[in-house]
Scaffold this motif. Structure first.
Motif, PDB file in Angstrom:
ATOM      1  N   TYR A   1      -5.366   4.172  -0.199  1.00 31.61           N
ATOM      2  CA  TYR A   1      -4.709   2.934   0.023  1.00 31.61           C
ATOM      3  C   TYR A   1      -3.137   3.555   0.165  1.00 31.61           C
ATOM      4  CZ  TYR A   1      -7.485  -0.999  -0.787  1.00 31.61           C
ATOM      5  OH  TYR A   1      -8.522  -2.161  -0.562  1.00 31.61           O
TER       6      TYR A   1
ATOM      7  N   MET B   1       1.046  -1.263  -0.092  1.00 30.81           N
ATOM      8  CA  MET B   1      -0.107   0.170  -0.049  1.00 30.81           C
ATOM      9  C   MET B   1       0.861   1.177   0.055  1.00 30.81           C
ATOM     10  SD  MET B   1      -2.904  -1.112   2.535  1.00 30.81           S
ATOM     11  CE  MET B   1      -3.903   0.379   2.643  1.00 30.81           C
TER      12      MET B   1
ATOM     13  N   ALA C   1       0.563   1.531  -3.964  1.00 30.04           N
ATOM     14  CA  ALA C   1      -0.803   1.996  -4.444  1.00 30.04           C
ATOM     15  C   ALA C   1      -1.119   3.150  -5.434  1.00 30.04           C
ATOM     16  CB  ALA C   1      -1.607   2.099  -3.163  1.00 30.04           C
TER      17      ALA C   1
ATOM     18  N   ASP D   1      -7.168  -1.918  -4.413  1.00 31.09           N
ATOM     19  CA  ASP D   1      -6.643  -0.698  -4.735  1.00 31.09           C
ATOM     20  C   ASP D   1      -7.114   0.048  -6.075  1.00 31.09           C
ATOM     21  OD1 ASP D   1      -4.629   1.517  -4.621  1.00 31.09           O
ATOM     22  OD2 ASP D   1      -3.479   0.499  -5.998  1.00 31.09           O
TER      23      ASP D   1
ATOM     24  N   ILE E   1      -9.077  -0.181   6.120  1.00 32.76           N
ATOM     25  CA  ILE E   1      -9.455  -0.364   4.623  1.00 32.76           C
ATOM     26  C   ILE E   1     -10.986  -0.403   4.564  1.00 32.76           C
ATOM     27  CG2 ILE E   1      -8.987  -2.093   3.013  1.00 32.76           C
ATOM     28  CD1 ILE E   1      -6.345  -2.763   3.780  1.00 32.76           C
TER      29      ILE E   1
END
Length: 434
Positions: A316, A307, A311, A420, A339
């Motif tokens: 993210y 992340m 990302a 993502d 998340i």
């Protein structure tokens, strides 16, 4: 997934909630946490005295400092049952709003009554002079189960006597510390007398004493069939992961059951390490999971790395930057609830299966000798990956932990990519709408 979640919420969650709120399991967990500081300090000195550097250990032996460095371990981990019996009883009594110190002291005295004294000889000769002293066999890891039983039974009796009002009450003018001492006399007498009777009854059995009976019947069998069994470890690990998926602290709930099994195994390995043995007797111990689980449940350190550095979405990327430092020290709540991973079907499979996969691979790697078995040194649970491996097994285990971090990145990647991409599309759509 909806049907499964509904079934879990209906049938499993009430059971998990009851286990999580069970006063007796919480008392055991709290007792182990209370003695953690002492065992960590003792283990650190043991580690310093046994660093895998020949010149260092030879110098310690020549100067006699090796015996000095051994003392903290001998006074902490080697006596862990003594500390555990007090703090478990203390925690249980406190949960019933009763004086914990009185209950803890009563159970500690009872533990020593059960332990008794034995004869020690200065030399292995028929006419050697014996010295009577407290038996030490069950003061450490071997006495943990009997310590837990004595603490729970003794504290519960103490609480019952207090709740019935069978206490000595002094006038309000008497200082509180004096009044508390007198009020604990009758409850403590009940507890101590009970275990005097238990000690006498045990002498009539083939085992001779309660420690031997409990270790032979319960503790040794649990250590043999559950503690060092990869399949039982997989079951408990899956249960912890499943509870976390529903937002319950799976580590605390499952740990209250497994810690009494895995902690003695860790201490058995530590004793072997202190004795200079090269191969540890047990693979699956309290230190086993830290050899491949990084960033908390689900080994989310790998997810945080993805992340933070790979990302596309702002959500993210930001969460990755925030969670990377915390997951490095095994704190992953920002990811679990940010998340979120909790109750998110997209992340159900990795949360459930990544640590079982890494754990199974690690178990067989240790079994065939590819990587070292952890020594069982008691170190803080926030110790980062690779550093943990070096302290527990030297360079070999440190390298293995680095490989496990890379493996967690690979296993998390497809699920991270999917999440993502979805977040990125939502952000692009929101920007266009504006």
């Amino acid at each position: 997934m909806e049907k499964f979640m509904t079934w879990m919420e209906t049938h499993m969650m009430p059971v998990a909630a009851k286990l999580g709120n069970n006063k007796y399991l919480k008392a055991i967990s709290s007792g182990f946490i209370a003695v953690m500081a002492a065992t960590i300090v003792g283990s650190i000195f043991t580690l310093i005295g046994n660093l895998p550097i020949t010149a260092w250990t030879n110098w310690l032996a020549e100067t006699g400092l090796n015996q000095l460095f051994a003392l903290p371990g001998q006074c902490t981990t080697d006596l862990i049952a003594i500390y555990a019996v007090f703090f478990i009883a203390y925690s249980l009594a406190q949960s019933f709003a009763v004086d914990g110190a009185g209950a803890g002291l009563s159970c500690l005295v009872s533990f020593f009554i059960i332990t008794g004294r034995t004869a020690y000889y200065a030399a292995a000769a028929t006419d050697a002079t014996s010295v009577s002293a407290m038996a030490t066999t069950y003061l450490g890891a071997k006495g943990l189960f009997s310590a837990m039983i004595i603490a729970l039974v003794g504290a519960r009796i103490y609480v019952s006597v207090v709740k019935k009002g069978w206490v000595i009450k002094l006038p309000d003018s008497v200082p509180p510390n004096v009044a508390n001492s007198f009020s604990s006399l009758i409850p403590a007498a009940f507890v101590v007398v009970l275990f005097i009777v238990v000690r006498f009854l045990c002498t009539l059995t083939p085992y001779g004493d309660l420690h031997t009976m409990i270790f032979t019947i319960i503790q040794s069998n649990l250590m043999r069939f559950i503690g060092n069994n990869v399949w039982s470890w997989l079951f408990f690990n899956l249960m912890a992961n499943l509870l976390w998926f529903f937002g319950l602290h799976g580590g605390n709930i499952v740990g209250s059951i497994t810690n009494p099994i895995y902690t003695p195994l860790s201490l058995e390995n530590l004793a072997a390490f202190q004795a200079g043995e090269k191969t540890m007797p047990y693979i699956i111990t309290g230190a086993f999971g830290k050899s491949f689980t990084f960033g908390g449940i689900g080994s989310m350190f790998g997810l945080a790395i993805l992340m933070c550095f790979f990302a596309k979405s702002k959500q993210y990327k930001t969460l990755g930057k925030l969670s990377l430092p915390t997951t490095f020290f095994f704190i992953n709540e920002p990811l679990l609830f940010g998340i979120p991973v909790v109750l998110n079907p997209m992340f159900f499979i990795p949360l459930m299966l990544i640590t079982p996969i890494l754990g199974t691979v690690t178990y067989f790697a240790m079994k065939i000798g590819i990587c070292p078995i952890p020594h069982g040194v008691q170190i803080p649970w926030t110790t980062p990956p690779v550093i943990n491996g070096f302290l527990q097994g030297g360079f070999g285990l440190a390298v293995w932990e680095l490989l496990m971090v890379l493996a967690s990145i690979v296993l998390w990647y497809p699920f991270f990519k999917m999440g993502d991409d979805m977040a990125f599309k939502e952000e692009v759509g929101a920007t266009k709408a504006e």
